[in-house]
Scaffold this motif. Structure first.
Motif, short mmCIF file in Angstrom:
data_model
loop_
_atom_site.label_atom_id
_atom_site.label_comp_id
_atom_site.label_asym_id
_atom_site.label_seq_id
_atom_site.Cartn_x
_atom_site.Cartn_y
_atom_site.Cartn_z
N ARG A 30 -38.26 18.12 3.76
CA ARG A 30 -37.82 16.84 3.21
C ARG A 30 -37.92 16.74 1.70
O ARG A 30 -37.02 16.26 1.06
CB ARG A 30 -38.63 15.70 3.85
CG ARG A 30 -38.36 15.52 5.32
CD ARG A 30 -36.96 15.02 5.58
NE ARG A 30 -36.71 15.00 7.01
CZ ARG A 30 -35.54 15.19 7.56
NH1 ARG A 30 -34.49 15.43 6.82
NH2 ARG A 30 -35.39 15.14 8.86
N HIS A 31 -39.04 17.14 1.12
CA HIS A 31 -39.19 17.00 -0.33
C HIS A 31 -40.06 18.13 -0.86
O HIS A 31 -40.57 18.94 -0.08
CB HIS A 31 -39.78 15.62 -0.69
CG HIS A 31 -41.11 15.36 -0.07
ND1 HIS A 31 -42.28 15.59 -0.72
CD2 HIS A 31 -41.45 14.90 1.16
CE1 HIS A 31 -43.30 15.28 0.08
NE2 HIS A 31 -42.82 14.87 1.22
N ILE A 32 -40.20 18.19 -2.16
CA ILE A 32 -40.88 19.29 -2.87
C ILE A 32 -40.25 20.63 -2.45
O ILE A 32 -40.92 21.55 -1.99
CB ILE A 32 -42.41 19.29 -2.64
CG1 ILE A 32 -42.97 17.89 -2.76
CG2 ILE A 32 -43.10 20.19 -3.65
CD1 ILE A 32 -44.45 17.79 -2.42
N LEU A 33 -38.93 20.69 -2.59
CA LEU A 33 -38.20 21.87 -2.14
C LEU A 33 -38.06 22.91 -3.25
O LEU A 33 -37.67 24.05 -2.96
CB LEU A 33 -36.81 21.46 -1.63
CG LEU A 33 -36.82 20.54 -0.41
CD1 LEU A 33 -35.42 20.05 -0.12
CD2 LEU A 33 -37.40 21.23 0.80
N THR A 34 -38.38 22.56 -4.48
CA THR A 34 -38.14 23.50 -5.58
C THR A 34 -39.06 24.70 -5.50
O THR A 34 -38.65 25.81 -5.85
CB THR A 34 -38.35 22.79 -6.93
OG1 THR A 34 -39.60 22.10 -6.91
CG2 THR A 34 -37.24 21.81 -7.20
N LYS A 35 -40.28 24.52 -5.02
CA LYS A 35 -41.22 25.65 -4.95
C LYS A 35 -41.07 26.48 -3.68
O LYS A 35 -41.68 27.52 -3.56
CB LYS A 35 -42.66 25.17 -5.10
CG LYS A 35 -43.13 24.24 -4.01
CD LYS A 35 -44.60 23.87 -4.17
CE LYS A 35 -44.80 22.84 -5.25
NZ LYS A 35 -46.16 22.27 -5.23
N LYS A 36 -40.24 26.03 -2.76
CA LYS A 36 -40.03 26.77 -1.52
C LYS A 36 -38.86 27.72 -1.69
O LYS A 36 -37.86 27.39 -2.33
CB LYS A 36 -39.77 25.80 -0.36
CG LYS A 36 -40.99 24.97 -0.03
CD LYS A 36 -40.71 23.88 0.95
CE LYS A 36 -41.93 22.98 1.06
NZ LYS A 36 -41.63 21.68 1.58
N SER A 37 -38.98 28.89 -1.10
CA SER A 37 -37.94 29.90 -1.26
C SER A 37 -36.69 29.52 -0.47
O SER A 37 -36.75 28.76 0.50
CB SER A 37 -38.44 31.26 -0.79
OG SER A 37 -38.59 31.26 0.62
N THR A 38 -35.57 30.08 -0.89
CA THR A 38 -34.30 29.84 -0.20
C THR A 38 -34.37 30.31 1.24
O THR A 38 -33.85 29.67 2.14
CB THR A 38 -33.16 30.57 -0.94
OG1 THR A 38 -33.26 30.28 -2.32
CG2 THR A 38 -31.81 30.11 -0.44
N LYS A 39 -35.03 31.44 1.45
CA LYS A 39 -35.16 31.99 2.80
C LYS A 39 -35.94 31.04 3.70
O LYS A 39 -35.57 30.81 4.86
CB LYS A 39 -35.88 33.34 2.74
CG LYS A 39 -35.99 34.02 4.09
CD LYS A 39 -36.68 35.36 3.96
CE LYS A 39 -36.80 36.03 5.31
NZ LYS A 39 -37.47 37.32 5.20
N LEU A 40 -37.03 30.46 3.19
CA LEU A 40 -37.82 29.52 3.97
C LEU A 40 -37.00 28.28 4.31
O LEU A 40 -36.99 27.81 5.46
CB LEU A 40 -39.08 29.11 3.20
CG LEU A 40 -39.94 28.03 3.86
CD1 LEU A 40 -40.52 28.52 5.17
CD2 LEU A 40 -41.03 27.58 2.93
N LYS A 41 -36.28 27.75 3.34
CA LYS A 41 -35.48 26.55 3.58
C LYS A 41 -34.38 26.82 4.59
O LYS A 41 -34.04 25.95 5.41
CB LYS A 41 -34.89 26.04 2.26
CG LYS A 41 -35.93 25.44 1.33
CD LYS A 41 -35.33 24.83 0.11
CE LYS A 41 -35.15 25.85 -0.98
NZ LYS A 41 -34.78 25.25 -2.28
N ARG A 42 -33.83 28.02 4.57
CA ARG A 42 -32.78 28.39 5.52
C ARG A 42 -33.34 28.46 6.94
O ARG A 42 -32.71 27.99 7.89
CB ARG A 42 -32.18 29.73 5.10
CG ARG A 42 -30.94 30.11 5.87
CD ARG A 42 -30.21 31.29 5.23
NE ARG A 42 -31.05 32.46 5.08
CZ ARG A 42 -31.42 32.99 3.90
NH1 ARG A 42 -31.03 32.44 2.76
NH2 ARG A 42 -32.18 34.05 3.84
N THR A 43 -34.55 29.02 7.10
CA THR A 43 -35.13 29.10 8.45
C THR A 43 -35.57 27.74 8.97
O THR A 43 -35.58 27.52 10.18
CB THR A 43 -36.33 30.07 8.48
OG1 THR A 43 -37.27 29.68 7.49
CG2 THR A 43 -35.90 31.50 8.22
N LEU A 44 -35.93 26.84 8.07
CA LEU A 44 -36.35 25.50 8.49
C LEU A 44 -35.19 24.67 9.02
O LEU A 44 -35.40 23.67 9.71
CB LEU A 44 -37.01 24.76 7.31
CG LEU A 44 -38.38 25.28 6.88
CD1 LEU A 44 -38.83 24.57 5.63
CD2 LEU A 44 -39.40 25.13 7.98
#
Length: 65
Positions: A30-44
């Motif tokens: 939902r938020h604080i997505l800048t420190k999360k990797s693209t790969k992590l966001k894709r799997t979520l």
């Protein structure tokens, strides 16, 4: 027999698959997505199945699902 109440919070968050398993969305997207990797966001993005240890309780609060 009186009707059972469905937990509306659970009904909005879980869907039943054709085989009767519970499908849910993953957390932490939902938020604080800048420190999360693209790969992590894709799997979520992909849905997950509810763990078998929780299914008994989930079926109790979703009686008609």
């Amino acid at each position: 027999m009186p009707k059972q109440k469905t937990s509306r919070a659970a009904a909005k968050r879980f869907k039943i698959t054709g085989s009767g398993k519970l499908k849910r969305n993953k957390a932490y997207k939902r938020h604080i997505l800048t420190k999360k990797s693209t790969k992590l966001k894709r799997t979520l993005r992909k849905p997950a199945m509810t763990d078998s240890t929780n299914v008994k309780n989930m079926k109790k609060i979703l009686p008609y699902a």
